[in-house]
Design a protein around this motif. Structure first.
Motif, PDB file in Angstrom:
ATOM      1  N   UNK A  53     -27.878  20.782  30.142  1.00  0.00           N
ATOM      2  CA  UNK A  53     -29.151  20.074  29.953  1.00  0.00           C
ATOM      3  C   UNK A  53     -29.246  19.490  28.545  1.00  0.00           C
ATOM      4  N   UNK A  54     -28.784  20.242  27.554  1.00  0.00           N
ATOM      5  CA  UNK A  54     -28.806  19.759  26.165  1.00  0.00           C
ATOM      6  C   UNK A  54     -27.872  18.554  26.008  1.00  0.00           C
ATOM      7  N   UNK A  55     -26.671  18.647  26.566  1.00  0.00           N
ATOM      8  CA  UNK A  55     -25.737  17.519  26.492  1.00  0.00           C
ATOM      9  C   UNK A  55     -26.332  16.287  27.177  1.00  0.00           C
ATOM     10  N   UNK A  56     -26.957  16.511  28.340  1.00  0.00           N
ATOM     11  CA  UNK A  56     -27.554  15.395  29.073  1.00  0.00           C
ATOM     12  C   UNK A  56     -28.645  14.721  28.249  1.00  0.00           C
ATOM     13  N   UNK A  57     -29.570  15.528  27.730  1.00  0.00           N
ATOM     14  CA  UNK A  57     -30.667  14.988  26.938  1.00  0.00           C
ATOM     15  C   UNK A  57     -30.151  14.292  25.680  1.00  0.00           C
ATOM     16  N   UNK A  99     -26.831   6.310  23.690  1.00  0.00           N
ATOM     17  CA  UNK A  99     -26.582   5.172  24.566  1.00  0.00           C
ATOM     18  C   UNK A  99     -27.753   5.021  25.528  1.00  0.00           C
ATOM     19  N   UNK A 100     -27.951   3.797  26.017  1.00  0.00           N
ATOM     20  CA  UNK A 100     -29.061   3.524  26.906  1.00  0.00           C
ATOM     21  C   UNK A 100     -28.816   4.023  28.321  1.00  0.00           C
ATOM     22  N   UNK A 111     -20.905  12.800  26.029  1.00  0.00           N
ATOM     23  CA  UNK A 111     -21.893  13.848  26.282  1.00  0.00           C
ATOM     24  C   UNK A 111     -22.353  13.836  27.732  1.00  0.00           C
ATOM     25  N   UNK A 112     -22.532  12.643  28.286  1.00  0.00           N
ATOM     26  CA  UNK A 112     -22.952  12.528  29.686  1.00  0.00           C
ATOM     27  C   UNK A 112     -21.899  13.122  30.619  1.00  0.00           C
ATOM     28  N   UNK A 113     -20.640  12.770  30.407  1.00  0.00           N
ATOM     29  CA  UNK A 113     -19.572  13.300  31.250  1.00  0.00           C
ATOM     30  C   UNK A 113     -19.437  14.806  31.087  1.00  0.00           C
ATOM     31  N   UNK A 114     -19.613  15.290  29.857  1.00  0.00           N
ATOM     32  CA  UNK A 114     -19.553  16.740  29.625  1.00  0.00           C
ATOM     33  C   UNK A 114     -20.668  17.447  30.383  1.00  0.00           C
ATOM     34  N   UNK A 115     -21.857  16.842  30.387  1.00  0.00           N
ATOM     35  CA  UNK A 115     -22.980  17.466  31.098  1.00  0.00           C
ATOM     36  C   UNK A 115     -22.720  17.490  32.601  1.00  0.00           C
ATOM     37  N   UNK A 116     -22.183  16.394  33.144  1.00  0.00           N
ATOM     38  CA  UNK A 116     -21.885  16.332  34.571  1.00  0.00           C
ATOM     39  C   UNK A 116     -20.837  17.381  34.939  1.00  0.00           C
ATOM     40  N   UNK A 127     -26.971   3.680  17.529  1.00  0.00           N
ATOM     41  CA  UNK A 127     -26.430   3.959  18.868  1.00  0.00           C
ATOM     42  C   UNK A 127     -24.903   4.100  18.788  1.00  0.00           C
ATOM     43  N   UNK A 128     -24.386   5.043  19.548  1.00  0.00           N
ATOM     44  CA  UNK A 128     -22.945   5.265  19.625  1.00  0.00           C
ATOM     45  C   UNK A 128     -22.583   5.472  21.092  1.00  0.00           C
TER      46      UNK A 128
END
Length: 304
Positions: A226-230, A236-237, A9-14, A1-2
């Motif tokens: 969608x790819x970044x989100x997934x 991370x959890x 990645x989550x922020x990039x997807x948002x 996990x990182x």
């Protein structure tokens, strides 16, 4: 996990989903929502297929163990997306973003009704707090002085979209026990593309090339988002990443002001703050209860 990579990645997807929504909104005067859904879904598929190929998951991406579940998820999701896109053409971008935050609240209620989850006092209180925030955000729209047909239709569309998003979340949580994430992602784009074609008789148009390229870009950017989100959920959890979904209000306020000259009202911002607080409380409580929703969240887009 990182975790830091997952958060990035989550922020990039948002951020990318907000750009996509801005492109859809900018084209909304030229094309109907169903046509926008087609472009968003069809041009996301090559990006998703390339991603699955690079990951070595192409074969699992094409493998649907329970096809009817994908059809139902596609129908619910495309309805949510279409209504969300219709709302973008009628309401300010920040307002659509904030009202969409009600979906997790409805998911908690539907999980109790449809999945048999126990709805205890803490989560019920958080849901009621979130719905109070939605009411505050909506309040100026409900006054007689602010009444107009376009705004009311926009509220109806975002209301239907929010309910459909919650149903889609429930459906995905049923699917993750038997279906691969790659298959859920691929078949949603495929079914959304096919279902959107059913709206052709209801007034598709021939837009100018500038609008066409905006819609193509929306599809490609939506696929990358969608790819970044997934992918973020590999590092991370869900409990770590879920609060960062609310960064979308910051991006929406920025793009709303910079691109569409939209300034959110005080009631929208206050309502957003209350909804975010309620959402974080629900996420914290779900973590305490050990509810496994990460896989479902990784397959959900802000549109459905």
């Amino acid at each position: 996990m990182s975790p830091m990579r997952g958060i990035a990645l989550k922020l990039a997807s948002v951020f990318l989903f907000t750009i996509m929504a801005s492109l859809i909104k900018a084209s909304s005067s030229e094309v109907p929502a169903g046509q926008a859904v087609f472009f968003r879904s069809f041009f996301a598929m090559p990006v998703i297929v390339l991603w699955l190929t690079l990951r070595g998951d192409l074969s699992t991406g094409f493998k649907a163990k329970r096809p009817l579940m994908h059809v139902w998820r596609g129908l619910v999701g495309v309805t949510a997306m279409g209504c969300n896109f219709a709302a973008l053409g009628l309401l300010p971008l920040p307002e659509v973003t904030v009202l969409g935050y009600a979906a997790p609240m409805l998911t908690v209620i539907l999980a109790a009704l449809m999945l048999g989850e126990r709805l205890r006092l803490f989560r019920m209180s958080a849901v009621l707090l979130g719905l109070a925030g939605v009411t505050i955000a909506l309040w100026p729209r409900l006054s007689p002085d602010a009444w107009n047909h376009a705004a009311m239709m926009g509220l109806i569309f975002i209301g239907v979209s929010t309910v459909m998003r919650a149903l889609a979340q429930i459906q995905i949580r049923r699917m993750v026990s038997s279906e691969e994430t790659s298959a859920i992602v691929f078949y949603f784009s495929l079914t959304a593309t096919l279902f959107s074609l059913l709206t052709v008789p209801f007034g598709w148009t021939w837009p100018g090339w500038a609008v066409v390229w905006m819609l193509v870009a929306a599809g490609v950017i939506g696929g990358v988002a969608q790819i970044f989100l997934t992918s973020s959920y590999r590092f991370a959890g869900a409990a770590v990443l879920a609060p960062f979904e609310y960064a979308s209000i910051l991006f929406a306020v920025f793009f709303g002001y910079a691109v569409f000259d939209e300034v959110p009202t005080a009631s929208v911002l206050i309502g957003a703050a209350i909804i975010v607080l309620a959402g974080v409380l629900i996420i914290w409580r779900e973590r305490q209860l050990g509810l496994k929703r990460g896989q479902a969240r990784s397959n959900m887009t802000p549109q459905g």
